[in-house]
Design a protein around this motif. Sequence first.
Motif, short mmCIF file in Angstrom:
data_model
loop_
_atom_site.label_atom_id
_atom_site.label_comp_id
_atom_site.label_asym_id
_atom_site.label_seq_id
_atom_site.Cartn_x
_atom_site.Cartn_y
_atom_site.Cartn_z
N GLY A 36 30.21 -12.09 17.80
CA GLY A 36 30.98 -12.27 18.80
C GLY A 36 32.04 -13.38 18.28
N ALA A 37 32.26 -14.46 19.09
CA ALA A 37 33.05 -15.67 18.90
C ALA A 37 32.76 -16.37 17.59
CB ALA A 37 33.29 -16.59 20.27
N ARG A 38 31.49 -16.18 17.15
CA ARG A 38 31.19 -17.04 16.18
C ARG A 38 31.40 -16.04 14.86
NH1 ARG A 38 27.01 -16.21 19.01
NH2 ARG A 38 25.91 -15.28 17.62
N GLN A 39 31.79 -14.94 14.93
CA GLN A 39 31.95 -13.74 13.70
C GLN A 39 32.80 -14.41 12.48
OE1 GLN A 39 30.19 -10.99 13.32
NE2 GLN A 39 30.66 -11.38 11.53
N ILE A 40 32.04 -14.64 11.48
CA ILE A 40 33.00 -14.79 10.29
C ILE A 40 33.19 -13.32 9.49
CG2 ILE A 40 32.03 -17.06 10.01
CD1 ILE A 40 30.10 -16.00 7.75
N LYS A 41 33.91 -13.44 8.38
CA LYS A 41 33.95 -12.30 7.44
C LYS A 41 32.61 -11.87 7.26
CE LYS A 41 35.64 -10.42 3.08
NZ LYS A 41 36.36 -10.82 1.99
N PRO A 42 32.07 -10.75 7.46
CA PRO A 42 30.76 -10.11 7.23
C PRO A 42 30.47 -10.49 5.94
CG PRO A 42 31.65 -8.75 8.75
CD PRO A 42 32.90 -9.37 8.36
N PRO A 43 29.27 -11.31 5.59
CA PRO A 43 28.88 -11.48 4.07
C PRO A 43 28.23 -10.46 3.47
CG PRO A 43 27.60 -12.69 5.61
CD PRO A 43 28.60 -12.20 6.53
N ARG A 44 28.27 -10.19 2.35
CA ARG A 44 27.35 -9.24 1.41
C ARG A 44 26.04 -9.89 1.32
NH1 ARG A 44 28.84 -5.01 -0.35
NH2 ARG A 44 27.63 -5.09 -2.18
N ARG A 45 25.90 -11.01 1.01
CA ARG A 45 24.59 -11.74 0.96
C ARG A 45 24.35 -13.04 1.83
NH1 ARG A 45 27.31 -11.41 -3.19
NH2 ARG A 45 27.04 -9.84 -4.84
N ALA A 46 22.95 -13.49 2.09
CA ALA A 46 22.94 -14.62 2.76
C ALA A 46 21.66 -15.19 2.42
CB ALA A 46 22.75 -14.14 4.31
N PHE A 47 21.47 -16.44 2.51
CA PHE A 47 20.43 -17.48 2.25
C PHE A 47 19.94 -18.14 3.36
CE2 PHE A 47 18.46 -21.65 1.00
CZ PHE A 47 17.38 -20.84 0.34
N ILE A 48 18.48 -17.75 3.87
CA ILE A 48 18.31 -18.41 5.17
C ILE A 48 16.90 -19.22 4.87
CG2 ILE A 48 17.02 -17.98 7.35
CD1 ILE A 48 18.20 -15.34 7.15
N HIS A 49 17.08 -20.48 5.20
CA HIS A 49 15.67 -21.43 4.94
C HIS A 49 15.28 -22.16 6.15
CE1 HIS A 49 13.10 -24.09 2.74
NE2 HIS A 49 13.59 -25.03 3.62
N ALA A 50 13.94 -22.17 6.41
CA ALA A 50 13.59 -22.89 7.50
C ALA A 50 12.08 -23.44 7.26
CB ALA A 50 13.11 -21.73 8.73
N ASP A 51 11.79 -24.49 8.11
CA ASP A 51 10.64 -25.17 7.88
C ASP A 51 9.96 -25.30 9.15
OD1 ASP A 51 11.09 -27.90 9.12
OD2 ASP A 51 12.68 -27.70 7.86
N GLY A 52 8.69 -25.62 9.19
CA GLY A 52 7.81 -25.88 10.22
C GLY A 52 6.79 -26.81 10.06
N GLY A 53 6.31 -27.57 11.47
CA GLY A 53 5.48 -28.61 11.46
C GLY A 53 6.29 -29.79 11.12
N VAL A 54 5.46 -30.65 10.40
CA VAL A 54 5.96 -32.11 9.66
C VAL A 54 6.11 -31.72 8.42
CG1 VAL A 54 5.96 -34.37 9.71
CG2 VAL A 54 4.80 -33.32 11.73
N MET A 55 7.24 -30.97 7.93
CA MET A 55 7.42 -30.85 6.59
C MET A 55 6.10 -30.02 5.90
SD MET A 55 10.40 -31.76 6.17
CE MET A 55 10.76 -31.67 4.31
N SER A 56 5.43 -29.42 6.57
CA SER A 56 4.15 -29.01 6.19
C SER A 56 4.44 -27.29 5.64
CB SER A 56 2.99 -28.69 7.11
OG SER A 56 3.64 -28.19 8.37
N SER A 57 5.46 -26.44 6.09
CA SER A 57 5.59 -25.15 5.75
C SER A 57 6.80 -25.11 5.58
CB SER A 57 4.93 -24.34 6.59
OG SER A 57 5.54 -24.28 7.78
#
Length: 67
Positions: A36-57
């Motif tokens: 939608g309104a947030r759309q950028i040029k659709p990327p071919r590759r993406a990197f996702i990083h997430a964490d959980g707990g108190v820096m535990s995972s």
Amino acid sequence: MPLNTHGGLLSFGHCGVAGGMAHVVETWQQMTGQAGARQIKPPRRAFIHADGGVMSSHVSLLLSRED
């Protein structure tokens, strides 16, 4: 290079609950041209990083799309 097109965890969720999945959903929407309104040029590759707990995972995910 666009980062956190949905606002990141400070404005969209938080770690320890479903914050990481919010990143995956946003990335999928961006890569398929459905952000939608947030759309950028659709990327071919993406990197996702997430964490959980108190820096535990941590998890990282690399996605790519085929044309």
